[in-house]
Scaffold this active site. Structure first.
Site, PDB file in Angstrom:
ATOM      1  N   SER A 145       0.793  -1.237   0.000  1.00  0.00           N
ATOM      2  CA  SER A 145       0.000   0.000   0.000  1.00  0.00           C
ATOM      3  C   SER A 145       0.816   1.273   0.000  1.00  0.00           C
ATOM      4  O   SER A 145       0.243   2.371  -0.010  1.00  0.00           O
ATOM      5  CB  SER A 145      -0.954   0.009   1.198  1.00  0.00           C
ATOM      6  OG  SER A 145      -2.019  -0.888   0.990  1.00  0.00           O
ATOM      7  N   LYS A 180      -0.251   3.661  -2.553  1.00  0.00           N
ATOM      8  CA  LYS A 180      -1.310   4.664  -2.388  1.00  0.00           C
ATOM      9  C   LYS A 180      -0.754   6.076  -2.222  1.00  0.00           C
ATOM     10  O   LYS A 180      -1.513   7.051  -2.363  1.00  0.00           O
ATOM     11  CB  LYS A 180      -2.204   4.297  -1.212  1.00  0.00           C
ATOM     12  CG  LYS A 180      -2.990   3.004  -1.393  1.00  0.00           C
ATOM     13  CD  LYS A 180      -3.955   2.768  -0.245  1.00  0.00           C
ATOM     14  CE  LYS A 180      -4.771   1.494  -0.433  1.00  0.00           C
ATOM     15  NZ  LYS A 180      -4.134   0.317   0.152  1.00  0.00           N
ATOM     16  N   SER A 201      -6.050   2.774   4.799  1.00  0.00           N
ATOM     17  CA  SER A 201      -5.484   2.007   3.688  1.00  0.00           C
ATOM     18  C   SER A 201      -6.562   1.220   2.956  1.00  0.00           C
ATOM     19  O   SER A 201      -6.405   0.037   2.656  1.00  0.00           O
ATOM     20  CB  SER A 201      -4.368   1.071   4.190  1.00  0.00           C
ATOM     21  OG  SER A 201      -3.455   0.798   3.149  1.00  0.00           O
TER      22      SER A 201
END
Length: 312
Positions: free
Chosen positions: A99, A102, A152
């Site tokens: 993640s 992101k 997340s």
């Protein structure tokens, strides 16, 4: 030398001065004309792996022996003010980044989106069972950024990508175009959330570049530095969001940035902290456990702050 010669040399000298003055003026003018993006890019392009070792031996500083025992596969620790690399392990070898992906999704949404736009969760976005957004819900784009970055949320990332790019394929193209612009030469994005994919990878070095660039955007920095927030929906309900980055609550001076985990990537963390006017960035990849990604990042940051203090 005759008067004619003197006049000729004086004229040539005056012409030279005029040319140099114009060049200096053009240089100053071009610097003034730099866009905010270009100025940010200038700062992150400073990554120096050699200068620090000519000033002192980082491996003689207190705590250096702890670094050899860290479980993480790779990391990079850098002093943001100078660009000096304080410590690194396999920082240029590609790894899965989970993640931490992101960070790029959030940056592009801020740069290309409108915070007051409504983003609805559609069938195209409702993919991952571990996400908290649900089919049919609506959010303002600016609020959905908090849900994606603090919790997340994987489907929030897909919804934002579809809204900004029109579809996720085009959004991934945008991600890779931005990566190229930032000089992330060993990075490729295949999705907006970091779920396992063989061609979604990066390096600690590249992710430090991304984190340093993104954190120079005030909204991005505010989002990732938020510990908790009530995220409203367009129907009047809200979700309580709590940042998965424990260092925000446990590490003095922590500013952000992003956690990540998949089985392939292991436990990852991009972090930034500031003390006594010095800011350090650390990217840690494939640590052994949820706990060690925080403790090992703290060990690296502590070590880095001892290094920069010894330079003063």
């Amino acid at each position: 030398m005759t008067r004619t010669h003197l006049l000729r040399w004086a004229g040539l000298f005056a012409l030279l001065v005029a040319v140099v003055s114009c060049q200096i003026g053009d240089s100053a003018g071009s610097r003034v004309a730099l866009t905010p993006e270009q100025l940010r890019l200038e700062r992150i392009n400073t990554i120096d792996s050699t200068t620090l070792r000519t000033i002192l031996d980082p491996d003689s500083a207190e705590g250096w022996e702890q670094l050899a025992a860290l479980s993480a596969d790779a990391w990079m620790l850098i002093d943001d003010s100078t660009g000096c690399v304080i410590s690194q392990r396999y920082a240029n070898e590609p790894r899965f980044m989970a993640s931490l992906t992101k960070m790029m999704t959030c940056l592009l949404a801020i740069e290309n989106g409108t915070l007051t736009d409504t983003v609805n969760i559609t069938d195209a976005d409702f993919i991952c069972r571990d996400s908290r957004v649900r089919l049919g819900e609506g959010y303002l784009l600016g609020d959905l950024l908090y849900e994606m970055m603090l919790q997340s949320d994987n489907d929030a990332a897909y919804a934002l990508a579809r809204h900004i790019g029109g579809d996720t394929i085009r959004f991934c193209e945008m991600m890779n175009e931005k990566a190229e612009y930032l000089g992330m030469t060993s990075t490729h994005f295949a999705n907006p959330n970091g779920m396992p994919a063989p061609d979604n990878y990066s390096t600690a070095n590249d992710l430090v570049r991304l984190a340093r660039y993104a954190m120079r955007d005030s909204l991005f920095a505010s989002i990732v530095g938020t510990v908790e927030r009530k995220v409203p929906m367009t129907d009047g309900r809200h979700m309580d969001c709590y940042n998965t980055n424990q260092l925000l609550s446990t590490y003095e001076g922590c500013l952000g940035v992003k956690t990540g985990y998949t089985r392939q990537a292991g436990y990852c963390l991009a972090s930034a902290a500031t003390r006594n006017g010095r800011t350090l960035y650390c990217v840690l990849l494939n640590s052994r456990s949820l706990r060690t990604r925080f403790t090992e990042s703290a060990i690296l940051l502590d070590y880095g702050f001892r290094i920069v203090k010894s330079e003063e």
